[in-house]
Design a protein around this motif. Structure first.
Motif, PDB file in Angstrom:
ATOM      1  N   SER A  49      -1.769   7.831  -1.023  1.00  0.00           N
ATOM      2  CA  SER A  49      -1.988   8.577  -2.258  1.00  0.00           C
ATOM      3  C   SER A  49      -2.418  10.012  -1.979  1.00  0.00           C
ATOM      4  N   THR A  87      -9.503   0.945  -1.837  1.00  0.00           N
ATOM      5  CA  THR A  87      -8.992   2.190  -1.265  1.00  0.00           C
ATOM      6  C   THR A  87      -9.258   2.133   0.233  1.00  0.00           C
ATOM      7  N   LEU A  97       0.835  -1.200   0.000  1.00  0.00           N
ATOM      8  CA  LEU A  97       0.000   0.000   0.000  1.00  0.00           C
ATOM      9  C   LEU A  97       0.867   1.246   0.000  1.00  0.00           C
ATOM     10  N   CYS A 104      -5.030   5.493   1.335  1.00  0.00           N
ATOM     11  CA  CYS A 104      -4.064   4.490   0.881  1.00  0.00           C
ATOM     12  C   CYS A 104      -4.648   3.712  -0.288  1.00  0.00           C
ATOM     13  N   VAL A 105      -3.787   3.417  -1.255  1.00  0.00           N
ATOM     14  CA  VAL A 105      -4.168   2.602  -2.408  1.00  0.00           C
ATOM     15  C   VAL A 105      -3.087   1.554  -2.629  1.00  0.00           C
ATOM     16  N   ARG A 154      -9.239   4.416   3.660  1.00  0.00           N
ATOM     17  CA  ARG A 154      -9.338   5.845   3.962  1.00  0.00           C
ATOM     18  C   ARG A 154      -9.550   6.033   5.467  1.00  0.00           C
ATOM     19  N   GLU A 205      -9.817  -3.845  -6.863  1.00  0.00           N
ATOM     20  CA  GLU A 205      -9.589  -2.422  -6.599  1.00  0.00           C
ATOM     21  C   GLU A 205     -10.002  -2.115  -5.171  1.00  0.00           C
TER      22      GLU A 205
END
Length: 132
Positions: free
Chosen positions: A60, A81, A57, A70-71, A83, A79
Motif C-alpha cells: 500500500s 498491517t 497482501l 503491506c495490507v 511494515r 485488520e
C-alpha cells in the motif's frame, strides 16, 4: 492495536536491503515452512497458511529506503498491517525492522499473538541469512 516486531542488522547498504524488501516476489524466501500455494508479483502476494487461512497482501505504500507497507488485498480474519522499516546504521550496515500491527480482540490475541511473533522472528532471521 497489538504491535509485534523484531529487528536485525544486515551487513548491506540500505539501498540493497530496501530493494529486496520492496518486491513481494522476494518475500517467499522469508516465509516459514507452513506457508504454501505462494504466488506473487512485485506488488501483491497470495498464499495459504497451513491449517489456518488463505491470505492476499498488497503493498500500500513504499517510502524509498525507509519503509514498505503491506495490507490485505481481500478480507482478512482481522485488520492487519505488515511494515518493513529500514534504517541506515552506516554505509554498509542496515537495521531492518518487521512490524505487525493487528486489530485483535482478547480471544484472537490469545490465539494469534504467539504465531504472529514467531512469524516476525522467522522473517527477520531469514532476511539476515539471505542478505548476510
Amino acid at each position: 492495536m497489538t504491535i509485534i516486531q523484531n529487528s536485525c542488522i544486515v551487513n548491506k547498504p540500505i539501498e540493497e536491503v530496501y530493494e529486496f524488501l520492496q518486491d513481494l516476489n522476494n518475500h517467499e524466501q522469508l516465509m516459514p515452512d507452513n506457508i504454501y500455494n505462494w504466488s506473487s508479483t512485485k506488488d501483491e502476494a497470495r498464499f495459504t497458511i497451513k491449517n489456518m487461512a488463505k491470505l492476499s497482501l498488497k503493498i500500500s505504500q513504499r517510502i524509498e529506503n525507509q519503509e514498505v507497507v503491506c495490507v490485505p488485498l481481500e478480507e482478512a480474519p482481522f485488520e492487519i498491517t505488515l511494515r518493513w522499516k529500514t534504517q541506515q546504521e552506516s554505509s554498509e550496515v542496515t537495521k531492518a525492522t518487521f512490524v505487525i500491527e493487528a486489530q485483535l480482540n482478547m480471544m484472537m490475541k490469545m490465539m494469534a499473538a504467539g504465531p504472529l511473533q514467531k512469524l516476525a522472528d522467522h522473517q527477520v532471521a531469514r532476511l539476515k541469512e539471505i542478505l548476510g
